[in-house]
Design a protein around this motif. Structure first.
Motif, PDB file in Angstrom:
ATOM      1  N   HIS A  92     -14.372 -20.850  -7.321  1.00  0.00           N
ATOM      2  CA  HIS A  92     -14.457 -20.114  -6.061  1.00  0.00           C
ATOM      3  C   HIS A  92     -13.068 -19.842  -5.487  1.00  0.00           C
ATOM      4  CE1 HIS A  92     -15.869 -18.790  -2.155  1.00  0.00           C
ATOM      5  NE2 HIS A  92     -15.102 -19.704  -1.583  1.00  0.00           N
ATOM      6  N   SER A  93     -12.166 -20.834  -5.570  1.00  0.00           N
ATOM      7  CA  SER A  93     -10.816 -20.661  -5.020  1.00  0.00           C
ATOM      8  C   SER A  93     -10.048 -19.586  -5.767  1.00  0.00           C
ATOM      9  CB  SER A  93     -10.053 -21.985  -5.077  1.00  0.00           C
ATOM     10  OG  SER A  93     -10.676 -22.961  -4.268  1.00  0.00           O
ATOM     11  N   LEU A  94     -10.153 -19.571  -7.104  1.00  0.00           N
ATOM     12  CA  LEU A  94      -9.449 -18.556  -7.882  1.00  0.00           C
ATOM     13  C   LEU A  94     -10.036 -17.175  -7.638  1.00  0.00           C
ATOM     14  CD1 LEU A  94      -8.794 -20.322 -11.312  1.00  0.00           C
ATOM     15  CD2 LEU A  94      -7.178 -19.880  -9.452  1.00  0.00           C
ATOM     16  N   TYR A  95     -11.348 -17.104  -7.502  1.00  0.00           N
ATOM     17  CA  TYR A  95     -11.942 -15.793  -7.203  1.00  0.00           C
ATOM     18  C   TYR A  95     -11.509 -15.303  -5.829  1.00  0.00           C
ATOM     19  CZ  TYR A  95     -15.067 -12.173  -5.723  1.00  0.00           C
ATOM     20  OH  TYR A  95     -15.549 -10.993  -5.211  1.00  0.00           O
ATOM     21  N   THR A  96     -11.448 -16.215  -4.847  1.00  0.00           N
ATOM     22  CA  THR A  96     -10.977 -15.833  -3.520  1.00  0.00           C
ATOM     23  C   THR A  96      -9.562 -15.265  -3.586  1.00  0.00           C
ATOM     24  OG1 THR A  96     -12.353 -17.530  -2.467  1.00  0.00           O
ATOM     25  CG2 THR A  96     -10.494 -16.671  -1.193  1.00  0.00           C
ATOM     26  N   GLY A  97      -8.702 -15.936  -4.376  1.00  0.00           N
ATOM     27  CA  GLY A  97      -7.345 -15.420  -4.551  1.00  0.00           C
ATOM     28  C   GLY A  97      -7.319 -14.082  -5.255  1.00  0.00           C
ATOM     29  N   LEU A  98      -8.193 -13.912  -6.248  1.00  0.00           N
ATOM     30  CA  LEU A  98      -8.274 -12.634  -6.955  1.00  0.00           C
ATOM     31  C   LEU A  98      -8.713 -11.521  -6.010  1.00  0.00           C
ATOM     32  CD1 LEU A  98      -8.218 -11.141  -9.771  1.00  0.00           C
ATOM     33  CD2 LEU A  98     -10.679 -11.607  -9.861  1.00  0.00           C
ATOM     34  N   LEU A  99      -9.708 -11.799  -5.186  1.00  0.00           N
ATOM     35  CA  LEU A  99     -10.179 -10.787  -4.238  1.00  0.00           C
ATOM     36  C   LEU A  99      -9.095 -10.469  -3.216  1.00  0.00           C
ATOM     37  CD1 LEU A  99     -12.422  -8.962  -3.238  1.00  0.00           C
ATOM     38  CD2 LEU A  99     -13.380 -10.903  -1.972  1.00  0.00           C
ATOM     39  N   PHE A 100      -8.386 -11.486  -2.748  1.00  0.00           N
ATOM     40  CA  PHE A 100      -7.285 -11.241  -1.810  1.00  0.00           C
ATOM     41  C   PHE A 100      -6.217 -10.363  -2.455  1.00  0.00           C
ATOM     42  CE2 PHE A 100      -3.018 -12.487  -0.327  1.00  0.00           C
ATOM     43  CZ  PHE A 100      -3.095 -12.026   0.975  1.00  0.00           C
ATOM     44  N   LEU A 101      -5.923 -10.606  -3.723  1.00  0.00           N
ATOM     45  CA  LEU A 101      -4.948  -9.791  -4.438  1.00  0.00           C
ATOM     46  C   LEU A 101      -5.300  -8.309  -4.376  1.00  0.00           C
ATOM     47  CD1 LEU A 101      -3.294  -8.693  -7.028  1.00  0.00           C
ATOM     48  CD2 LEU A 101      -5.013  -9.872  -8.371  1.00  0.00           C
ATOM     49  N   THR A 102      -6.575  -7.983  -4.455  1.00  0.00           N
ATOM     50  CA  THR A 102      -6.990  -6.575  -4.444  1.00  0.00           C
ATOM     51  C   THR A 102      -6.844  -5.930  -3.075  1.00  0.00           C
ATOM     52  OG1 THR A 102      -9.335  -7.069  -3.978  1.00  0.00           O
ATOM     53  CG2 THR A 102      -8.642  -7.055  -6.290  1.00  0.00           C
ATOM     54  N   LEU A 103      -6.611  -6.732  -2.032  1.00  0.00           N
ATOM     55  CA  LEU A 103      -6.519  -6.203  -0.663  1.00  0.00           C
ATOM     56  C   LEU A 103      -5.080  -5.969  -0.208  1.00  0.00           C
ATOM     57  CD1 LEU A 103      -9.073  -8.653   1.024  1.00  0.00           C
ATOM     58  CD2 LEU A 103      -9.552  -6.553  -0.252  1.00  0.00           C
ATOM     59  N   SER A 133       2.566   0.208   2.909  1.00  0.00           N
ATOM     60  CA  SER A 133       3.061  -0.940   3.678  1.00  0.00           C
ATOM     61  C   SER A 133       2.639  -0.844   5.142  1.00  0.00           C
ATOM     62  CB  SER A 133       4.588  -1.019   3.576  1.00  0.00           C
ATOM     63  OG  SER A 133       5.000  -1.260   2.257  1.00  0.00           O
ATOM     64  N   LEU A 134       2.764   0.357   5.716  1.00  0.00           N
ATOM     65  CA  LEU A 134       2.363   0.551   7.107  1.00  0.00           C
ATOM     66  C   LEU A 134       0.880   0.261   7.310  1.00  0.00           C
ATOM     67  CD1 LEU A 134       4.298   3.826   8.047  1.00  0.00           C
ATOM     68  CD2 LEU A 134       4.548   1.605   9.173  1.00  0.00           C
ATOM     69  N   VAL A 135       0.067   0.843   6.444  1.00  0.00           N
ATOM     70  CA  VAL A 135      -1.384   0.662   6.557  1.00  0.00           C
ATOM     71  C   VAL A 135      -1.773  -0.784   6.287  1.00  0.00           C
ATOM     72  CG1 VAL A 135      -3.610   1.328   5.563  1.00  0.00           C
ATOM     73  CG2 VAL A 135      -1.872   3.067   5.998  1.00  0.00           C
ATOM     74  N   GLY A 136      -1.101  -1.413   5.311  1.00  0.00           N
ATOM     75  CA  GLY A 136      -1.455  -2.770   4.930  1.00  0.00           C
ATOM     76  C   GLY A 136      -1.242  -3.796   6.016  1.00  0.00           C
ATOM     77  N   ILE A 137      -0.295  -3.550   6.913  1.00  0.00           N
ATOM     78  CA  ILE A 137      -0.053  -4.483   8.016  1.00  0.00           C
ATOM     79  C   ILE A 137      -1.333  -4.713   8.816  1.00  0.00           C
ATOM     80  CG2 ILE A 137       1.173  -4.806  10.201  1.00  0.00           C
ATOM     81  CD1 ILE A 137       2.957  -5.231   7.856  1.00  0.00           C
ATOM     82  N   VAL A 138      -2.137  -3.673   8.974  1.00  0.00           N
ATOM     83  CA  VAL A 138      -3.370  -3.763   9.744  1.00  0.00           C
ATOM     84  C   VAL A 138      -4.590  -3.927   8.846  1.00  0.00           C
ATOM     85  CG1 VAL A 138      -4.864  -2.553  11.382  1.00  0.00           C
ATOM     86  CG2 VAL A 138      -2.378  -2.389  11.608  1.00  0.00           C
ATOM     87  N   VAL A 139      -4.657  -3.130   7.765  1.00  0.00           N
ATOM     88  CA  VAL A 139      -5.869  -3.062   6.950  1.00  0.00           C
ATOM     89  C   VAL A 139      -6.083  -4.324   6.117  1.00  0.00           C
ATOM     90  CG1 VAL A 139      -6.969  -1.839   5.027  1.00  0.00           C
ATOM     91  CG2 VAL A 139      -5.927  -0.558   6.896  1.00  0.00           C
ATOM     92  N   THR A 140      -5.014  -4.873   5.535  1.00  0.00           N
ATOM     93  CA  THR A 140      -5.191  -6.049   4.676  1.00  0.00           C
ATOM     94  C   THR A 140      -5.818  -7.229   5.419  1.00  0.00           C
ATOM     95  OG1 THR A 140      -3.412  -5.411   3.162  1.00  0.00           O
ATOM     96  CG2 THR A 140      -4.005  -7.736   3.227  1.00  0.00           C
ATOM     97  N   PRO A 141      -5.311  -7.633   6.594  1.00  0.00           N
ATOM     98  CA  PRO A 141      -5.982  -8.733   7.311  1.00  0.00           C
ATOM     99  C   PRO A 141      -7.423  -8.409   7.698  1.00  0.00           C
ATOM    100  CG  PRO A 141      -3.764  -8.403   8.168  1.00  0.00           C
ATOM    101  CD  PRO A 141      -4.058  -7.237   7.269  1.00  0.00           C
ATOM    102  N   LEU A 142      -7.688  -7.143   8.076  1.00  0.00           N
ATOM    103  CA  LEU A 142      -9.054  -6.776   8.452  1.00  0.00           C
ATOM    104  C   LEU A 142      -9.982  -6.826   7.247  1.00  0.00           C
ATOM    105  CD1 LEU A 142      -8.464  -3.815  10.948  1.00  0.00           C
ATOM    106  CD2 LEU A 142      -9.075  -6.191  11.467  1.00  0.00           C
ATOM    107  N   LEU A 143      -9.523  -6.324   6.102  1.00  0.00           N
ATOM    108  CA  LEU A 143     -10.335  -6.398   4.889  1.00  0.00           C
ATOM    109  C   LEU A 143     -10.560  -7.847   4.473  1.00  0.00           C
ATOM    110  CD1 LEU A 143      -8.892  -3.489   2.684  1.00  0.00           C
ATOM    111  CD2 LEU A 143     -11.161  -3.614   3.728  1.00  0.00           C
ATOM    112  N   ALA A 144      -9.504  -8.676   4.589  1.00  0.00           N
ATOM    113  CA  ALA A 144      -9.638 -10.089   4.233  1.00  0.00           C
ATOM    114  C   ALA A 144     -10.658 -10.776   5.133  1.00  0.00           C
ATOM    115  CB  ALA A 144      -8.284 -10.784   4.328  1.00  0.00           C
TER     116      ALA A 144
END
Length: 338
Positions: A92-103, A133-144
């Motif tokens: 589960h931990s590795l999958y969580t990291g894998l999913l985070f990588l995609t975000l 980079s600009l979009v990721g500042i907001v979108v990555t935490p929201l997707l996570a």
């Protein structure tokens, strides 16, 4: 096939955290320093990023929308599809990291370097990386928060406030102060680059020290790591193919397809590590492991692809013949006087 020296430093930092993890008061000091380092990182990101230059690239909006869709839509969908590999293939931990990588947002420097090497659209790669980079500042935490649930901090007010204070506020401050400090940042780019990398090493040391204290490394075996590498290789191959042939289906020219492939198939280690530290806390060490492995893999594979693309036959501007990158005539060479 290049081995990124910085990856060796990161691995050395992981080894140091395993042998000499920060404990007690030392852990509190390291945690405070890591928090300050993350704020400094995002402040420097904001100070470096020229919003005006990025906005000037909006005329090529189809390409940038394509890259953003690959980064924040297609990648996460593939990450969600990999959920079926848990728990047989991935913990589960590795999958969580894998999913985070995609975000995580795309890279800037390596996307530009590989696009240039392959003779692609370099200005488009610059703008695409900046937009990501600009979009990721907001979108990555929201997707996570949406896709990872409690593992990513959820939608609690405390986690949202922490993200805003550690990531967004310093970034916006850097953008606002760029008018006055932009020239200084440009003149001292190399020195500040060392500050960036040193800050990330501190973040990694703190995260892996917390992981050692929590004993989460007992969850990982050599077999699981091998499985993770296989999954990441398939993920990278899928994105490289989708960005290249998808660009062709969307009728982009060769130069634009190269920019799309390199900007749309890669993930930023520099942005992902600090974000993971904020989002995952003590579990950040396992969360960033897939990203660290993917980062090295993408560099090695994309270097090979870029070298091969540089030798592709390309039509001359006159359209009369085709030349390779090695035989391409110098358009700026002096012409005989007639």
């Amino acid at each position: 096939m290049p081995i990124d020296p910085y990856i060796l430093l990161l691995l050395g930092t992981v080894g140091l955290a395993a042998l000499l993890p920060a404990r007690g008061t030392g852990a509190d000091v390291a945690s405070g320093a890591s928090t300050a380092a993350i704020a400094l990182l995002f402040f420097l990101y904001g100070a470096r990023l020229s919003t005006r230059e990025a906005m000037s690239g909006l005329k090529h909006w189809r390409l940038h929308v394509t890259v953003l869709a690959c980064t924040f839509v297609v990648f996460p969908l593939l990450g969600l599809a990999a959920r079926g590999l848990e728990p047989v293939f991935l913990t589960h931990s590795l999958y969580t990291g894998l999913l985070f990588l995609t975000l995580v947002p795309s890279t800037i420097q390596s996307s530009i370097a590989f696009t240039s090497m392959a003779r692609g659209n370099v200005p488009a790669a610059i703008c695409a990386g900046s937009f990501s980079s600009l979009v990721g500042i907001v979108v990555t935490p929201l997707l996570a928060a949406t896709l990872l649930g409690s593992a990513g901090g959820g939608f609690s007010l405390d986690s949202l406030l922490e993200i805003v204070l550690q990531l967004l506020v310093p970034f916006v401050a850097g953008q606002l102060l760029r008018r006055w400090i932009g020239a200084f940042v440009t003149r001292h780019r190399k020195v500040l680059g060392l500050v960036d990398r040193g800050s990330i090493l501190l973040v990694v040391y703190t995260a892996f020290s917390e992981g050692m204290a929590e004993g989460i490394w007992h969850q990982v075996s050599a077999t699981r790591l091998a499985g993770l590498l296989v999954v990441e290789a398939v993920l990278l191959a899928a994105m490289l193919a989708l960005t290249w042939y998808g660009g062709k289906a969307l009728r982009f020219n060769r130069e634009d397809r190269i920019a799309i492939q390199f900007a749309g198939s890669k993930k930023s280690l520099a942005a992902g590590l600090p974000m993971a530290s904020v989002l995952f806390g003590a579990e950040a060490s396992l969360a960033v492991l897939p990203l660290m492995l993917f980062h090295q893999m993408q560099l090695m594979v994309c270097a090979v692809i870029a070298k091969r693309r540089s030798r592709d036959p390309v039509a001359d501007s006159a359209g009369d013949f085709e030349v390779t990158g090695q035989d391409r005539p110098d358009r700026h060479a002096s012409q005989p006087v007639r």
